[in-house]
Design an enzyme around this catalytic site. Structure first.
Site, PDB file in Angstrom:
ATOM      1  N   LYS A  22       0.831  -1.216   0.000  1.00  0.00           N
ATOM      2  CA  LYS A  22       0.000   0.000   0.000  1.00  0.00           C
ATOM      3  C   LYS A  22       0.860   1.257   0.000  1.00  0.00           C
ATOM      4  O   LYS A  22       0.646   2.171  -0.781  1.00  0.00           O
ATOM      5  CB  LYS A  22      -0.915  -0.006   1.231  1.00  0.00           C
ATOM      6  CG  LYS A  22      -1.483   1.349   1.596  1.00  0.00           C
ATOM      7  CD  LYS A  22      -2.357   1.241   2.790  1.00  0.00           C
ATOM      8  CE  LYS A  22      -2.207   2.111   3.981  1.00  0.00           C
ATOM      9  NZ  LYS A  22      -1.257   3.095   4.208  1.00  0.00           N
ATOM     10  N   ASN A  23       1.848   1.296   0.896  1.00  0.00           N
ATOM     11  CA  ASN A  23       2.600   2.536   1.062  1.00  0.00           C
ATOM     12  C   ASN A  23       3.605   2.788  -0.056  1.00  0.00           C
ATOM     13  O   ASN A  23       4.221   3.850  -0.096  1.00  0.00           O
ATOM     14  CB  ASN A  23       3.292   2.560   2.428  1.00  0.00           C
ATOM     15  CG  ASN A  23       2.271   2.756   3.542  1.00  0.00           C
ATOM     16  OD1 ASN A  23       1.108   3.063   3.273  1.00  0.00           O
ATOM     17  ND2 ASN A  23       2.701   2.575   4.783  1.00  0.00           N
ATOM     18  N   CYS A 117      -6.249  12.525  11.991  1.00  0.00           N
ATOM     19  CA  CYS A 117      -6.692  11.140  12.004  1.00  0.00           C
ATOM     20  C   CYS A 117      -6.392  10.528  13.350  1.00  0.00           C
ATOM     21  O   CYS A 117      -5.721  11.127  14.183  1.00  0.00           O
ATOM     22  CB  CYS A 117      -6.080  10.348  10.860  1.00  0.00           C
ATOM     23  SG  CYS A 117      -4.586   9.535  11.278  1.00  0.00           S
ATOM     24  N   ARG A 122      -0.705  14.769  12.503  1.00  0.00           N
ATOM     25  CA  ARG A 122      -0.158  14.588  11.165  1.00  0.00           C
ATOM     26  C   ARG A 122      -0.163  15.859  10.305  1.00  0.00           C
ATOM     27  O   ARG A 122      -0.843  15.931   9.281  1.00  0.00           O
ATOM     28  CB  ARG A 122      -0.866  13.429  10.449  1.00  0.00           C
ATOM     29  CG  ARG A 122      -0.864  12.156  11.276  1.00  0.00           C
ATOM     30  CD  ARG A 122      -1.412  10.956  10.554  1.00  0.00           C
ATOM     31  NE  ARG A 122      -0.483  10.424   9.571  1.00  0.00           N
ATOM     32  CZ  ARG A 122      -0.745   9.360   8.815  1.00  0.00           C
ATOM     33  NH1 ARG A 122      -1.896   8.739   8.928  1.00  0.00           N
ATOM     34  NH2 ARG A 122       0.140   8.910   7.944  1.00  0.00           N
ATOM     35  N   ASP A 306       4.121   0.973  11.932  1.00  0.00           N
ATOM     36  CA  ASP A 306       2.968   0.271  11.357  1.00  0.00           C
ATOM     37  C   ASP A 306       2.888  -1.195  11.811  1.00  0.00           C
ATOM     38  O   ASP A 306       1.927  -1.894  11.475  1.00  0.00           O
ATOM     39  CB  ASP A 306       3.002   0.341   9.822  1.00  0.00           C
ATOM     40  CG  ASP A 306       2.798   1.765   9.305  1.00  0.00           C
ATOM     41  OD1 ASP A 306       2.446   2.649  10.104  1.00  0.00           O
ATOM     42  OD2 ASP A 306       3.004   1.982   8.092  1.00  0.00           O
ATOM     43  N   ARG A 398      -8.722  -0.426   3.922  1.00  0.00           N
ATOM     44  CA  ARG A 398      -7.805   0.565   3.343  1.00  0.00           C
ATOM     45  C   ARG A 398      -6.479  -0.086   2.988  1.00  0.00           C
ATOM     46  O   ARG A 398      -5.811   0.368   2.055  1.00  0.00           O
ATOM     47  CB  ARG A 398      -7.513   1.686   4.354  1.00  0.00           C
ATOM     48  CG  ARG A 398      -8.591   2.714   4.519  1.00  0.00           C
ATOM     49  CD  ARG A 398      -8.082   3.867   5.376  1.00  0.00           C
ATOM     50  NE  ARG A 398      -6.766   4.269   4.930  1.00  0.00           N
ATOM     51  CZ  ARG A 398      -5.740   4.596   5.713  1.00  0.00           C
ATOM     52  NH1 ARG A 398      -5.878   4.614   7.018  1.00  0.00           N
ATOM     53  NH2 ARG A 398      -4.574   4.929   5.211  1.00  0.00           N
TER      54      ARG A 398
END
Ligand SMILES: CC(=O)N[C@H]1[C@@H](OP(=O)(O)OP(=O)(O)OC[C@H]2O[C@@H](n3ccc(=O)[nH]c3=O)[C@H](O)[C@@H]2O)O[C@H](CO)[C@@H](O)[C@@H]1O
Ligand SMILES: C=C(OP(=O)(O)O)C(=O)O
Length: 418
Positions: A22-23, A117, A122, A306, A398
């Site tokens: 994803k990243n 979030c 952030r 993460d 997500r």
């Protein structure tokens, strides 16, 4: 709203194929905006964040062609708009990554400020400062970052703190700048290296990606190209922790072992047998209970934030006491109160969580608060007695492709209900 129900108590065994990261794919999709020709991207995971990014690219005018499942082609030649609207940006912070490419290629960008979030405030100040160092004029108006520059010029960017997203934004912008850009204290994450590899395939001149100094010599144009997205190290780590926690033996295939050194070291410390062979990693914890580990999150090559929630879930049922220091995000312990609902013993003081392992957890209804918190609750559910029902799983979608299908393939009892 959909929920996931996990019935705990089964040791996971077998092989699981890891998807594209994803990243890595999110910045890479944004980077296609820099090209003069279509760009092909392979190993694209089927994730909600990818769909949001494709919607954003389409909104800007890009052509999006799904060639075959995980293979996409983006045609940036039809881009006419440089406005990234709030409706798309608010659900996904990575959409701020269109800022650098739009500015570099079209001389202007208007990107809605991403919302706050669950894991922290952030801010995007580092993205803005870095682009200003390349000559961009930037203002904040009505919730939008408005940026313009006739042509960016190469410059010196020295980050005070390491930021993955700000490094990516300025790296992308610098590829089309006039002159050379030196980025110091750059993020070194494998996803930065993957983005740089893709940009180089499009004709960019980049040296040093993966180190703390990246040098970008601007070029007049970027052409089309093709790139295959690197394996998702966080998805890989999540399945390996599942193996360790449940006392099972799992091989993650299509992985990239070299991107997971600190995570694999911590699994060894927890008592697992860890082996790698080519692109496969095996974690074997059969017949054993994990030992609690201490960890401190840090920018790569440190322990990834993460993976913090997943290791916390493992410490909850481990032998002994483990401390977890979260140094990247100020509010990334939202999973703690949900893990406590499952019977975990966790004490928080500032940015340190001290977890005392208990012999067993007991299933309960819990609520996911962010992406990796959701993963930690699934992991806890896999070892809890009875059923754990996880609400608000849109966070999970997500960033994890088919997680319940992949876990079922390893023997887990897990299902999604409406
Ligand atoms: C899509 C993506 O790749 N997301 C990852 C990326 O997020 P992201 O790129 O948002 O994370 P950053 O590396 O930028 O954040 C690191 C720290 O810097 C701070 N900061 C960041 C930018 C800024 O302008 N000002 C500022 O103060 C953040 O609040 C945070 O405390 O890296 C994080 C850290 O590895 C990961 O957890 C995310 O999964
Ligand atoms: C925090 C994460 O992602 P994002 O930056 O997209 O919110 C994550 O992948 O754990």
């Amino acid at each position: 709203m959909q929920k996931i129900i996990v019935s705990g108590g089964i040791a996971l065994n077998g092989e699981v194929a890891i998807s594209g990261a994803k990243n890595a794919v999110l910045p890479i999709l944004c980077a296609t905006l820099l090209a003069d020709e279509p760009v092909s991207i392979g190993n694209v995971p089927d994730l909600h964040d990818v769909k949001t990014t494709l919607r954003l690219l389409a909104e800007l005018g890009a052509g999006v062609i799904v060639q075959d499942g995980a293979d996409l082609q983006i045609d940036p030649r039809t881009v006419r708009s440089h406005v990234a609207p709030y409706e798309l940006v608010k659900t996904m912070r990575a959409s701020v990554l269109v800022l650098g490419p739009l500015l570099a290629k079209h001389g202007a960008a208007e990107v809605s400020l991403p919302g706050g979030c669950a894991i922290g405030s952030r801010p995007v100040d580092l993205h803005i400062k870095a682009l200003e160092a390349l000559g961009a004029r930037i203002t904040l108006e009505h919730g939008f970052i408005k940026a313009s520059a006739a042509r960016l010029r190469g410059g010196k960017v020295a980050f005070d703190i390491v930021s993955v997203g700000a490094t990516e934004n300025v790296l992308m912008a610098a590829t089309l700048a006039d002159g050379t850009t030196v980025i110091d204290n750059a993020a070194k994450e494998p996803e930065i290296v993957d983005l740089a590899d893709c940009l180089v395939a499009m004709g960019a001149d980049i040296e040093g990606a993966g180190t703390d100094r990246i040098v970008v010599r601007g070029v007049e144009r970027l052409h089309g190209g093709s790139h295959r997205v690197v394996a998702d190290r966080i998805e890989t780590g999540t399945f390996l922790v599942a193996a360790a926690m449940t006392g099972g033996c799992v091989t993650a295939t299509h992985a990239r072992p070299g991107t997971l050194d600190t995570v694999l070291d911590k699994l060894v410390e927890a008592g697992a047998d860890v082996g790698t062979r080519g692109d496969a990693i095996t974690v074997d914890m059969r017949g054993r209970r994990p030992k609690a580990v201490d960890l401190v999150t840090a920018p790569h090559p440190g322990f990834p934030t993460d993976m913090q929630a997943q290791f916390m879930a493992m410490n909850c049922i481990a032998e002994g006491v483990g401390t977890i220091d979260e140094t990247i995000f100020e509010n990334r312990f939202m999973h703690v109160q949900e893990l406590v609902r499952l019977g975990a013993e966790i004490h928080i003081e500032g940015n340190r969580a001290t977890v005392t392992g208990v012999p067993k957890l007991s299933g309960a209804p819990v609520m996911a608060t962010d992406l990796r918190a959701s993963a930690s609750l699934i992991l806890a559910g896999l070892v809890a007695e009875g059923d754990t029902t996880i609400d608000r799983i849109y966070h999970l979608d997500r960033g994890y492709e088919n997680i319940e299908r992949k876990l079922s393939g390893l023997g887990a009892k897990i299902r999604r209900v409406d």
